[in-house]
Design a protein around this motif. Structure first.
Motif, short mmCIF file in Angstrom:
data_model
loop_
_atom_site.label_atom_id
_atom_site.label_comp_id
_atom_site.label_asym_id
_atom_site.label_seq_id
_atom_site.Cartn_x
_atom_site.Cartn_y
_atom_site.Cartn_z
N PHE A 38 -0.94 -51.86 -102.73
CA PHE A 38 0.08 -50.64 -102.07
C PHE A 38 1.30 -50.97 -102.06
CE2 PHE A 38 -0.74 -46.56 -99.21
CZ PHE A 38 0.34 -45.81 -99.46
N THR A 39 2.69 -50.80 -103.23
CA THR A 39 3.55 -50.54 -102.29
C THR A 39 4.17 -49.25 -102.32
OG1 THR A 39 3.51 -52.49 -104.37
CG2 THR A 39 5.64 -52.28 -103.09
N PHE A 40 4.46 -49.77 -101.04
CA PHE A 40 5.52 -48.59 -100.37
C PHE A 40 7.03 -48.67 -100.60
CE2 PHE A 40 6.34 -45.91 -96.37
CZ PHE A 40 6.94 -44.58 -97.14
N TRP A 41 8.15 -48.03 -101.22
CA TRP A 41 9.63 -47.88 -100.98
C TRP A 41 9.70 -46.91 -99.87
CZ3 TRP A 41 6.45 -50.00 -105.16
CH2 TRP A 41 6.80 -51.08 -106.03
N ARG A 42 9.86 -47.26 -98.91
CA ARG A 42 10.01 -46.62 -97.74
C ARG A 42 11.69 -46.61 -97.56
NH1 ARG A 42 11.57 -44.82 -92.31
NH2 ARG A 42 10.08 -43.67 -91.63
N LEU A 43 12.51 -45.13 -97.50
CA LEU A 43 13.89 -44.68 -97.35
C LEU A 43 14.02 -44.84 -96.50
CD1 LEU A 43 14.42 -41.51 -100.10
CD2 LEU A 43 15.21 -44.04 -100.91
N ARG A 44 15.10 -45.49 -95.40
CA ARG A 44 15.91 -45.22 -94.51
C ARG A 44 15.79 -44.17 -93.70
NH1 ARG A 44 19.99 -49.57 -91.53
NH2 ARG A 44 19.39 -49.33 -89.16
N VAL A 45 16.85 -43.10 -94.51
CA VAL A 45 16.89 -42.01 -94.41
C VAL A 45 16.42 -41.05 -95.19
CG1 VAL A 45 18.73 -42.38 -92.66
CG2 VAL A 45 19.24 -41.98 -95.30
N PRO A 46 15.84 -39.91 -95.06
CA PRO A 46 15.54 -39.07 -96.24
C PRO A 46 16.39 -38.81 -97.49
CG PRO A 46 14.76 -38.41 -94.40
CD PRO A 46 15.29 -39.36 -94.09
N GLU A 47 16.21 -38.73 -98.58
CA GLU A 47 16.84 -38.12 -99.98
C GLU A 47 18.05 -37.82 -99.57
OE1 GLU A 47 18.87 -37.13 -103.50
OE2 GLU A 47 16.67 -36.08 -102.48
N SER A 48 16.89 -36.45 -99.29
CA SER A 48 17.22 -35.06 -99.00
C SER A 48 18.60 -35.10 -98.06
CB SER A 48 16.76 -33.89 -98.87
OG SER A 48 15.63 -34.72 -97.56
N GLU A 49 18.95 -35.30 -97.10
CA GLU A 49 19.47 -36.09 -96.03
C GLU A 49 20.30 -36.79 -96.74
OE1 GLU A 49 19.94 -38.53 -91.51
OE2 GLU A 49 18.05 -37.38 -91.84
N PHE A 50 20.28 -37.88 -96.94
CA PHE A 50 21.90 -38.94 -97.91
C PHE A 50 22.56 -38.09 -98.51
CE2 PHE A 50 23.08 -41.90 -100.52
CZ PHE A 50 23.49 -42.57 -99.85
N ASN A 51 21.70 -37.13 -99.55
CA ASN A 51 22.64 -36.86 -100.39
C ASN A 51 23.52 -35.68 -99.34
OD1 ASN A 51 23.16 -35.13 -103.12
ND2 ASN A 51 21.87 -33.13 -102.25
N ARG A 52 22.82 -34.90 -98.55
CA ARG A 52 23.20 -34.35 -98.03
C ARG A 52 24.50 -34.91 -96.92
NH1 ARG A 52 19.31 -32.32 -95.28
NH2 ARG A 52 19.65 -32.62 -94.02
N GLU A 53 24.57 -35.43 -96.87
CA GLU A 53 26.04 -36.36 -95.73
C GLU A 53 26.53 -37.76 -96.61
OE1 GLU A 53 23.85 -37.69 -92.95
OE2 GLU A 53 22.76 -36.19 -91.51
N TYR A 54 26.45 -37.78 -97.59
CA TYR A 54 26.44 -39.15 -98.57
C TYR A 54 28.23 -38.58 -99.01
CZ TYR A 54 27.88 -43.72 -101.04
OH TYR A 54 28.13 -44.13 -101.30
#
Length: 383
Positions: free
Chosen positions: A263-279
Motif C-alpha cells: 500500500f503506497t500513498f503519495w500525499r500532497l502537502r496541500v490539497p491540489e484544489s488549494e494549490f491550483n487556487r493559490e499558485y
C-alpha cells in the motif's frame, strides 16, 4: 444461544470447503449439524463424519437441526434458497454473488428485512487488511474528494479445461455470466465498500468468448461515472498470463495504490484544489510525500466472514459484509453486460426489466451441457 448450528446447502468444492473448516472447529461458537445436496455421492464423506445429510430440500429445512443456512449452490439458486430459509426463521450466510439479476436479489433483500434474521454474504476480500486500511484512509477524508479510480484485475486466469470440467460453467443458463459474475464480484463489491460511492452511469465493453470457447464474457473494460464527478476505469480478464491486480485511486490530497501486497500513498502537502487556487508560478505542482503505509493483520478470508457472521448472531458484533449489500456489486455487473448488449450508456439504478429480458434471450440460446439439472442442488458452487 450458546452456539450457532449450521446447515450447508450445496456440497460442491466451496460447500465442502466451508464444511471442513466447520467440522475442524475453526469457527468459535459454531458447529456443522446438517448438509444437503441432491447428489448422494457428495454426501458420503459428511455422513462418515457423523453429519446429518439430506437429499430432500424440504426435509432439510424442516429438520430443526440448525439455526443458520450457508448457501453454496450455483448463482441462480442463491435468492430462492435464501428466501426459503428466511421463511423458516433461519439466519443466512450466502456465497457470492447475491444472485444473477437485481430483480431477483431485490426480492431476497425484502424477505431478509421482513424476517429480521441475520443475513451476510461471503465477500471475503473485505477481510484483507490492505483494503480495510484504504477504506479507513478514504472514509476519514485523508485522500480528500475522490477524482479517479483505475482497477486492473486480470489475474483471474482460467484455462479451457477449467470451463470444460462442468457443462454448466460459463453458460448463460448455468452461471448467468462470466468473469463479472464468477470472479470479479469481489472487486466490484470492494469498489463501493472502500469508496462509499455508487456509479450513476456505466459504459462497458464486454467480450464474449474472446479467449475461451465459452458463451459469456471473458474480458471487460468499463467506464463508471459518479455523481461527484469521480470516474473509474475497471478492466478484468481471465485470459492474461501473468495477470495484474492494481488498484489506483486519486483524490484531492494525493494518490493511493495497492499492488503486489503493498500500500503506497503519495500525499500532497496541500490539497491540489488549494494549490491550483493559490499558485501563480505557471509550471509547478504541489509538494508530494511518498509513504509506504504500514498494514498489520492478515486476511482471514472465508473463515473470517463466517466467524463474523457467528459473532453477530451470538454477541451482536457488526457484520463485515451485510447480505443486502450484495445487490450493489451485482447492479454494476448487470449494467456492464446491458451496456454491451444495447451498445450504449446505462444509467443506474439499472432498468431491471430490460436486463432480465435480455438475459432471458441469452438463456434461451444457451448451449448448456445435458449434465446440468434445473433442480436447486444439482450442481456444485465452485468458483
Amino acid at each position: 444461544m450458546k452456539e450457532v448450528r449450521f446447515g450447508i446447502i450445496g456440497l460442491g468444492s466451496m460447500g465442502t470447503h466451508h464444511a471442513r473448516y466447520l467440522i475442524n472447529n475453526k469457527i468459535k461458537g459454531a458447529r456443522l449439524t446438517a448438509v444437503a445436496d441432491i447428489n448422494p455421492e457428495k454426501l458420503r464423506w459428511a455422513e462418515e463424519s457423523g453429519i446429518q445429510s439430506f437429499t430432500d430440500e424440504n426435509a432439510f429445512y424442516c429438520s430443526g437441526l440448525f439455526d443458520a443456512v450457508l448457501i453454496a449452490t450455483p448463482h441462480y439458486h442463491h435468492p430462492p434458497i435464501a428466501i426459503k430459509a428466511f421463511e423458516h426463521g433461519l439466519n443466512v450466510l450466502s456465497e457470492k454473488p447475491a444472485g444473477v439479476y437485481t430483480k431477483q436479489v431485490r426480492e431476497m433483500n425484502e424477505k431478509a428485512e421482513e424476517s429480521k434474521q441475520v443475513f451476510s454474504i461471503m465477500f471475503n476480500q473485505r477481510t484483507n487488511p490492505l483494503y480495510q486500511k484504504l477504506r479507513e484512509l478514504i472514509q476519514s477524508g485523508e485522500l480528500g474528494q475522490l477524482k479517479r479510480i483505475n482497477w486492473t484485475i486480470t489475474d483471474w486466469y482460467r484455462s479451457q479445461s477449467y470451463y470444460d470440467s462442468g457443462g454448466w460453467r460459463a453458460t448463460w443458463k448455468g452461471e448467468g455470466g462470466g468473469v463479472l459474475i464468477n470472479q470479479s464480484p469481489h472487486q466490484l463489491d470492494l469498489l463501493h465498500w472502500i469508496t462509499g460511492m455508487e456509479p450513476s452511469r456505466i459504459r462497458a465493453f464486454c467480450y464474449f468468448g474472446k479467449y475461451r470457447n465459452i458463451e459469456v464474457e471473458d474480458e471487460v473494460t468499463a467506464f463508471l461515472e459518479y455523481k461527484d464527478k469521480a470516474t473509474c476505469v475497471f478492466t478484468t480478464s481471465i485470459g492474461e498470463a501473468p495477470g495484474t491486480n492494481r488498484l489506483e485511486i486519486a483524490g484531492d490530497r494525493g494518490k493511493a495504490v495497492i499492488e503486489d501486497g503493498k500500500f503506497t500513498f503519495w500525499r500532497l502537502r496541500v490539497p491540489e484544489s488549494e494549490f491550483n487556487r493559490e499558485y501563480t508560478g505557471g509550471f509547478g505542482e504541489p509538494e508530494c510525500w511518498k509513504i509506504d503505509v504500514p498494514v498489520t493483520g492478515k486476511e482471514t478470508g472465508h473463515q473470517g466472514i463466517t466467524q463474523n457472521f457467528v459473532d453477530n448472531i451470538l454477541y451482536g458484533t457488526p457484520l463485515l459484509a451485510t447480505g443486502t449489500e450484495g445487490i450493489k456489486s451485482l447492479a454494476a455487473s448487470n449494467a456492464m453486460q446491458l451496456s454491451t448488449w444495447i451498445d450504449d450508456w446505462v444509467t443506474l439504478p439499472v432498468n431491471e426489466d430490460l436486463y432480465h429480458q435480455k438475459l432471458t434471450e441469452k438463456i434461451k440460446q444457451s448451449k448448456i451441457g445435458k449434465s446440468v439439472s434445473d433442480k436447486t442442488l444439482s450442481v456444485d458452487g465452485t468458483y
